[in-house]
Design a protein around this motif. Structure first.
Motif, PDB file in Angstrom:
ATOM      1  N   GLU A  35       0.832  -1.207   0.000  1.00  0.00           N
ATOM      2  CA  GLU A  35       0.000   0.000   0.000  1.00  0.00           C
ATOM      3  C   GLU A  35       0.865   1.256   0.000  1.00  0.00           C
ATOM      4  O   GLU A  35       0.570   2.224  -0.713  1.00  0.00           O
ATOM      5  CB  GLU A  35      -0.925  -0.002   1.217  1.00  0.00           C
ATOM      6  CG  GLU A  35      -2.082  -0.977   1.131  1.00  0.00           C
ATOM      7  CD  GLU A  35      -2.993  -0.880   2.341  1.00  0.00           C
ATOM      8  OE1 GLU A  35      -2.952   0.147   3.046  1.00  0.00           O
ATOM      9  OE2 GLU A  35      -3.766  -1.836   2.583  1.00  0.00           O
ATOM     10  N   ILE A 166      -3.717   9.860   3.422  1.00  0.00           N
ATOM     11  CA  ILE A 166      -3.791   8.404   3.483  1.00  0.00           C
ATOM     12  C   ILE A 166      -4.975   7.992   4.349  1.00  0.00           C
ATOM     13  O   ILE A 166      -5.262   8.626   5.378  1.00  0.00           O
ATOM     14  CB  ILE A 166      -2.465   7.819   4.027  1.00  0.00           C
ATOM     15  CG1 ILE A 166      -2.516   6.290   4.050  1.00  0.00           C
ATOM     16  CG2 ILE A 166      -2.094   8.378   5.373  1.00  0.00           C
ATOM     17  CD1 ILE A 166      -1.171   5.643   4.314  1.00  0.00           C
ATOM     18  N   ASP A 167      -5.650   6.956   3.931  1.00  0.00           N
ATOM     19  CA  ASP A 167      -6.806   6.440   4.663  1.00  0.00           C
ATOM     20  C   ASP A 167      -6.374   5.958   6.043  1.00  0.00           C
ATOM     21  O   ASP A 167      -5.553   5.045   6.173  1.00  0.00           O
ATOM     22  CB  ASP A 167      -7.428   5.289   3.866  1.00  0.00           C
ATOM     23  CG  ASP A 167      -8.641   4.678   4.561  1.00  0.00           C
ATOM     24  OD1 ASP A 167      -9.068   5.212   5.603  1.00  0.00           O
ATOM     25  OD2 ASP A 167      -9.157   3.661   4.053  1.00  0.00           O
ATOM     26  N   ARG A 168      -6.937   6.555   7.076  1.00  0.00           N
ATOM     27  CA  ARG A 168      -6.544   6.223   8.449  1.00  0.00           C
ATOM     28  C   ARG A 168      -6.929   4.802   8.853  1.00  0.00           C
ATOM     29  O   ARG A 168      -6.444   4.285   9.857  1.00  0.00           O
ATOM     30  CB  ARG A 168      -7.162   7.216   9.434  1.00  0.00           C
ATOM     31  CG  ARG A 168      -6.569   8.614   9.356  1.00  0.00           C
ATOM     32  CD  ARG A 168      -7.312   9.579  10.248  1.00  0.00           C
ATOM     33  NE  ARG A 168      -6.730  10.914  10.186  1.00  0.00           N
ATOM     34  CZ  ARG A 168      -5.845  11.384  11.057  1.00  0.00           C
ATOM     35  NH1 ARG A 168      -5.444  10.623  12.050  1.00  0.00           N
ATOM     36  NH2 ARG A 168      -5.378  12.616  10.932  1.00  0.00           N
ATOM     37  N   HIS A 169      -7.806   4.169   8.094  1.00  0.00           N
ATOM     38  CA  HIS A 169      -8.231   2.806   8.417  1.00  0.00           C
ATOM     39  C   HIS A 169      -7.449   1.759   7.626  1.00  0.00           C
ATOM     40  O   HIS A 169      -7.658   0.554   7.813  1.00  0.00           O
ATOM     41  CB  HIS A 169      -9.734   2.648   8.146  1.00  0.00           C
ATOM     42  CG  HIS A 169     -10.592   3.604   8.923  1.00  0.00           C
ATOM     43  ND1 HIS A 169     -10.761   3.524  10.289  1.00  0.00           N
ATOM     44  CD2 HIS A 169     -11.300   4.691   8.518  1.00  0.00           C
ATOM     45  CE1 HIS A 169     -11.552   4.499  10.703  1.00  0.00           C
ATOM     46  NE2 HIS A 169     -11.895   5.225   9.647  1.00  0.00           N
ATOM     47  N   SER A 170      -6.556   2.194   6.765  1.00  0.00           N
ATOM     48  CA  SER A 170      -5.819   1.256   5.912  1.00  0.00           C
ATOM     49  C   SER A 170      -4.664   0.614   6.680  1.00  0.00           C
ATOM     50  O   SER A 170      -4.176   1.150   7.683  1.00  0.00           O
ATOM     51  CB  SER A 170      -5.260   1.984   4.681  1.00  0.00           C
ATOM     52  OG  SER A 170      -4.248   2.901   5.057  1.00  0.00           O
TER      53      SER A 170
END
Length: 255
Positions: A35, A166-170
């Motif tokens: 990612e 950036i997606d904090r849940h990734s």
């Protein structure tokens, strides 16, 4: 026959759980690295390094270097640095020293492995410090910054003069946070150990008859300054090289 059937069902259940566990671990490690690679548009980030500086008002500044290989901490490659050339609380100059010493090897063959990605704890300023060191040494290594918001939480990556959200849940975000926290923890832990040693030295060195050898013997025997403080004369004499007169001096000092 029923026992065999039960054993097979149990085996299938355990295997399914193990497969699920392995898949979760893969997403958390190599999946997270993938990612980050896609986020930055780079081909490889298998070995990531991050550094941090710790001091209190510039006193006893230290630096840390942590290494993540395929998304997992590689603790044998962690390194600590006591800042030698910087006086006062100057994190930029301290970081420049740490990075310079890391990439000039300091006679440490374990530094021969070069990172694919250097992750700086901060934005433009910290990244530029690192890029300056790499340029001076003729090294071509990718550098990104782990940018934090006003609440000191990671919010994105700074790369090629652009801040990338950036997606904090990734899983990639979670890995970035782990790297950042680990570099900070390692630096703080080293700084605390140095402060503790300095405090022990300053206390025991004030006692008549205590030099480096006896101080070392006392700490080796008691392991803790509070145990020395609470020991009686007989107990103090159990430490190597501590005579009755010296034990009396130690006891009188603390009482």
């Amino acid at each position: 026959e029923k026992l065999v059937e039960l054993a097979q069902k149990n085996a299938e259940m355990v295997l399914a759980q193990d497969i699920d566990k392995l898949q979760r671990e893969k997403r958390r490690t190599t999946g997270a690295v993938k990612e980050i690679e896609e986020l930055l548009g780079i081909d490889r980030a298998c070995r990531m390094e991050a550094s941090d500086i710790s001091n209190i008002s510039g006193a006893q500044s230290v630096g840390s270097m942590v290494v993540y290989q395929d998304g997992r901490p590689k603790r044998n490659d962690y390194r600590k640095f006591r800042i030698r050339t910087v006086v006062g609380p100057n994190d930029y100059a301290s970081m420049e020293e740490v990075l310079t010493r890391r990439f000039t090897h300091e006679n440490d063959s374990s530094f021969d492995a070069m990172p694919d990605l250097i992750m700086m704890d901060g934005g433009r300023g910290q990244v530029n410090i690192c890029l300056g060191v790499l340029e001076r040494l003729g090294l071509d290594i990718k550098v990104c910054g782990m940018v934090k918001d006003d609440n000191h939480n990671t919010r994105g990556l700074y790369y090629n003069n652009v801040e990338i959200p950036i997606d904090r849940h990734s899983e990639g975000f979670k890995l970035i946070t782990r790297v950042q926290d680990e570099a900070h923890r390692f630096a703080i832990e080293y700084h605390r150990s140095l402060r503790s040693k300095k405090q022990v030295s300053s206390v025991l060195d004030e006692i008549e008859g205590i030099g480096p050898a006896r101080r070392k013997a006392l700490m080796k025997h008691f392991l803790d300054i509070d145990k020395i403080r609470n020991a009686n004369v007989s107990e103090l004499m159990e430490a190597e090289g501590i005579t009755e007169n010296v034990a009396q001096n130690i006891y009188k000092y603390f009482h």
